[in-house]
Design a protein around this motif. Structure first.
Motif, PDB file in Angstrom:
ATOM      1  N   UNK A  59      21.869  44.233  61.133  1.00 56.60           N
ATOM      2  CA  UNK A  59      22.901  44.327  62.180  1.00 56.60           C
ATOM      3  C   UNK A  59      22.494  43.608  63.450  1.00 56.60           C
ATOM      4  N   UNK A  60      21.190  43.625  63.747  1.00 60.15           N
ATOM      5  CA  UNK A  60      20.717  42.961  64.973  1.00 60.15           C
ATOM      6  C   UNK A  60      20.908  41.453  64.887  1.00 60.15           C
ATOM      7  N   UNK A  61      20.827  40.917  63.668  1.00 61.79           N
ATOM      8  CA  UNK A  61      21.060  39.486  63.502  1.00 61.79           C
ATOM      9  C   UNK A  61      22.539  39.158  63.465  1.00 61.79           C
ATOM     10  N   UNK A  62      23.282  40.106  62.912  1.00 61.88           N
ATOM     11  CA  UNK A  62      24.705  39.867  62.666  1.00 61.88           C
ATOM     12  C   UNK A  62      25.567  40.006  63.935  1.00 61.88           C
ATOM     13  N   UNK A  63      25.292  41.050  64.713  1.00 63.33           N
ATOM     14  CA  UNK A  63      26.177  41.381  65.849  1.00 63.33           C
ATOM     15  C   UNK A  63      26.380  40.208  66.810  1.00 63.33           C
ATOM     16  N   UNK A  64      25.310  39.543  67.277  1.00 58.95           N
ATOM     17  CA  UNK A  64      25.556  38.428  68.223  1.00 58.95           C
ATOM     18  C   UNK A  64      26.297  37.267  67.586  1.00 58.95           C
ATOM     19  N   UNK A  65      26.040  37.026  66.301  1.00 58.02           N
ATOM     20  CA  UNK A  65      26.747  35.915  65.629  1.00 58.02           C
ATOM     21  C   UNK A  65      28.244  36.222  65.527  1.00 58.02           C
ATOM     22  N   UNK A  66      28.569  37.470  65.171  1.00 62.98           N
ATOM     23  CA  UNK A  66      29.979  37.868  65.062  1.00 62.98           C
ATOM     24  C   UNK A  66      30.631  37.748  66.445  1.00 62.98           C
ATOM     25  N   UNK A  67      29.913  38.227  67.478  1.00 63.39           N
ATOM     26  CA  UNK A  67      30.465  38.176  68.846  1.00 63.39           C
ATOM     27  C   UNK A  67      30.735  36.729  69.242  1.00 63.39           C
ATOM     28  N   UNK A  68      29.813  35.819  68.916  1.00 62.50           N
ATOM     29  CA  UNK A  68      29.995  34.411  69.280  1.00 62.50           C
ATOM     30  C   UNK A  68      31.224  33.841  68.562  1.00 62.50           C
ATOM     31  N   UNK A  69      31.364  34.176  67.295  1.00 68.02           N
ATOM     32  CA  UNK A  69      32.499  33.634  66.528  1.00 68.02           C
ATOM     33  C   UNK A  69      33.842  34.141  67.064  1.00 68.02           C
ATOM     34  N   UNK A  81      29.622  41.902  73.745  1.00 63.58           N
ATOM     35  CA  UNK A  81      28.744  42.613  72.799  1.00 63.58           C
ATOM     36  C   UNK A  81      27.945  43.707  73.501  1.00 63.58           C
ATOM     37  N   UNK A  82      27.895  44.882  72.870  1.00 59.32           N
ATOM     38  CA  UNK A  82      26.944  45.927  73.295  1.00 59.32           C
ATOM     39  C   UNK A  82      26.155  46.319  72.056  1.00 59.32           C
ATOM     40  N   UNK A  83      24.860  45.986  72.034  1.00 57.08           N
ATOM     41  CA  UNK A  83      24.038  46.388  70.891  1.00 57.08           C
ATOM     42  C   UNK A  83      23.118  47.530  71.301  1.00 57.08           C
ATOM     43  N   UNK A  84      22.812  48.406  70.335  1.00 59.67           N
ATOM     44  CA  UNK A  84      21.966  49.563  70.637  1.00 59.67           C
ATOM     45  C   UNK A  84      22.748  50.699  71.266  1.00 59.67           C
ATOM     46  N   UNK A  85      24.044  50.823  70.930  1.00 59.53           N
ATOM     47  CA  UNK A  85      24.865  51.916  71.477  1.00 59.53           C
ATOM     48  C   UNK A  85      24.321  53.259  70.984  1.00 59.53           C
ATOM     49  N   UNK A  86      24.372  54.270  71.856  1.00 64.78           N
ATOM     50  CA  UNK A  86      23.837  55.586  71.487  1.00 64.78           C
ATOM     51  C   UNK A  86      24.871  56.705  71.610  1.00 64.78           C
ATOM     52  N   UNK A 130      38.153  40.887  72.800  1.00 62.42           N
ATOM     53  CA  UNK A 130      37.444  41.314  71.586  1.00 62.42           C
ATOM     54  C   UNK A 130      36.099  41.907  71.955  1.00 62.42           C
ATOM     55  N   UNK A 131      35.706  42.925  71.195  1.00 59.54           N
ATOM     56  CA  UNK A 131      34.448  43.618  71.514  1.00 59.54           C
ATOM     57  C   UNK A 131      33.666  43.901  70.240  1.00 59.54           C
ATOM     58  N   UNK A 132      32.349  43.778  70.329  1.00 62.09           N
ATOM     59  CA  UNK A 132      31.469  44.126  69.205  1.00 62.09           C
ATOM     60  C   UNK A 132      30.503  45.196  69.699  1.00 62.09           C
ATOM     61  N   UNK A 133      30.414  46.294  68.945  1.00 61.82           N
ATOM     62  CA  UNK A 133      29.510  47.385  69.328  1.00 61.82           C
ATOM     63  C   UNK A 133      28.587  47.671  68.142  1.00 61.82           C
ATOM     64  N   UNK A 134      27.267  47.587  68.389  1.00 67.50           N
ATOM     65  CA  UNK A 134      26.279  47.878  67.338  1.00 67.50           C
ATOM     66  C   UNK A 134      25.618  49.213  67.661  1.00 67.50           C
ATOM     67  N   UNK A 135      25.813  50.184  66.780  1.00 65.32           N
ATOM     68  CA  UNK A 135      25.365  51.569  67.010  1.00 65.32           C
ATOM     69  C   UNK A 135      23.942  51.758  66.482  1.00 65.32           C
ATOM     70  N   UNK A 136      23.058  52.339  67.301  1.00 63.24           N
ATOM     71  CA  UNK A 136      21.706  52.648  66.817  1.00 63.24           C
ATOM     72  C   UNK A 136      21.779  53.674  65.693  1.00 63.24           C
TER      73      UNK A 136
END
Ligand code: FAD
Length: 324
Positions: A100-110, A115-120, A151-157
């Motif tokens: 997910x850490x590799x995927x989230x920024x790529x999806x956000x760029x596309x 992007x918010x990664x590491x959401x708690x 558009x928003x991408x959220x990566x949950x811990x």
């Protein structure tokens, strides 16, 4: 306006983190008054896909092409972005795992997304603005991040949001987006798994040991405690550098970041680089013979004592407790 959630699996079986992100996506969708579509890539049983409905997905998009049976960062990002466009999703949720850490920024760029990664926690929603609490500075702090793009991408811990079962089955639909050949230039040919009983990033309990154990010959004691608890084993960096334990067990800033419910640190000093990978753990127990060891400052429970006396007693007590 809807929510898309990407669900990870290992060899066709969903991970617990997949159910967590679906529960999380459903909670966000409820706040927005919309629905959740889940996306699965690789080959997962139709029944398991439909069962994502139990956690709140209304529909599941199934991409089961053999070309993407294994995780490929670029190709998976293309598919997730295509699924978001296909469903009209403005929020994409995924798990902040290794992939997910590799995927989230790529999806956000596309998607041109924020992007918010590491959401708690569940975000606060105010109109089109999402305020997400997330870890910052390698887990040493929290940040409140406002996402204001369309558009928003959220990566949950992992282990940050409870599973919410609600019954029901999702409709499963085949999804076959174009995957450009360029996305398939780095493909995994073979995967050799570490022989761990419980994989470290997914473990709910981690028993970790450091240089205080003196040598690799003393690890059976750690493994016995881990077995008694159903835990994964981990270690500090010098331990894996010295070849006492495999590198797949090294946690910290330069190793794996873990966020289990319980992290037991034995004979580890608690250097800042080690804490960076473990401080998101819900409960930390430290066993160290030095009362001044820095790890005690972040411990929920601490035992000052010799690991060679404390650990066998702890294991025996856990076995006796479980025996009852
Ligand atoms: P030590 O610091 O030697 O501590 C051993 C501890 O065991 C001591 O606290 C001692 O009191 C205790 N002890 C000794 N005997 C006993 C006993 N019988 N019973 C109980 N306790 C006992 N480290 C990581 O772990 N992960 C990383 O990702 C990482 N990344 C790094 C990146 C960089 C750029 C740098 C510079 C360092 C990094 N380090 C990392 C190394 C880190 O700084 C520490 O050196 C390391 O974590 C120390 O490992 P340790 O606690 O096992 O060993």
């Amino acid at each position: 306006m809807s929510v898309l959630v990407y669900t990870e699996h290992t060899e066709g079986k969903f991970k617990k983190s997949a159910y967590e992100v679906v529960s999380y996506a459903k909670a966000i969708a409820d706040l927005m008054g919309t629905s959740v579509t889940a996306l699965s890539i690789g080959n997962v049983d139709a029944a398991d896909l439909a069962a994502l409905g139990n956690y709140g997905a209304t529909k599941v998009l199934d991409v089961s092409s053999d070309k993407v049976a294994q995780f490929i960062n670029q190709a998976y990002a293309t598919i997730v972005a295509a699924a978001a466009e296909h469903t009209g999703a403005t929020i994409v949720v995924l798990s902040n795992t290794f992939s997910g850490k590799g995927l989230a920024p790529r999806v956000a760029a596309k998607l041109g997304a924020a992007l918010a990664d590491g959401a708690v926690e569940l975000p606060q929603i105010d109109g089109d603005k999402l305020t997400v609490k997330k870890t910052a500075f390698s887990g040493k702090a929290f940040a409140l991040t406002e996402l204001t793009a369309a558009n928003k991408v959220v990566a949950l811990n992992p282990n940050s949001f409870e599973l919410r079962e609600m019954g029901g089955h999702a409709d499963v639909e085949t999804f076959s987006p174009d995957i450009p050949a360029d996305d398939l230039r780095a493909v995994i040919q073979d995967l050799v798994r570490a022989a761990d009983k419980v994989t470290l990033p997914d473990a709910e309990i981690v028993v970790s040991a450091g240089r205080g154990l003196k040598g690799p010959e003393n690890w059976p004691m750690i493994e016995e405690l881990a077995d008694a608890l159903g835990a994964a084993t981990a270690c500090s960096k010098p331990v894996s550098d010295a070849g006492w334990r495999p590198h797949s067990e090294h946690v910290g800033q330069t190793g794996i970041a873990v966020s289990p419910n319980l992290y037991i640190a034995i004979g580890i000093s608690g250097a800042i680089q080690h804490l960076a990978g473990v401080s998101a753990s819900k409960t930390i127990v430290v066993i160290n013979k030095d009362p001044e060891a820095p790890f005690f400052k972040v411990a929920d429970y601490g035992i000052v004592g010799d690991a060679f006396e404390v650990v066998p007693k702890l294991t025996a007590a856990i076995k006796a407790y479980k025996g009852n």
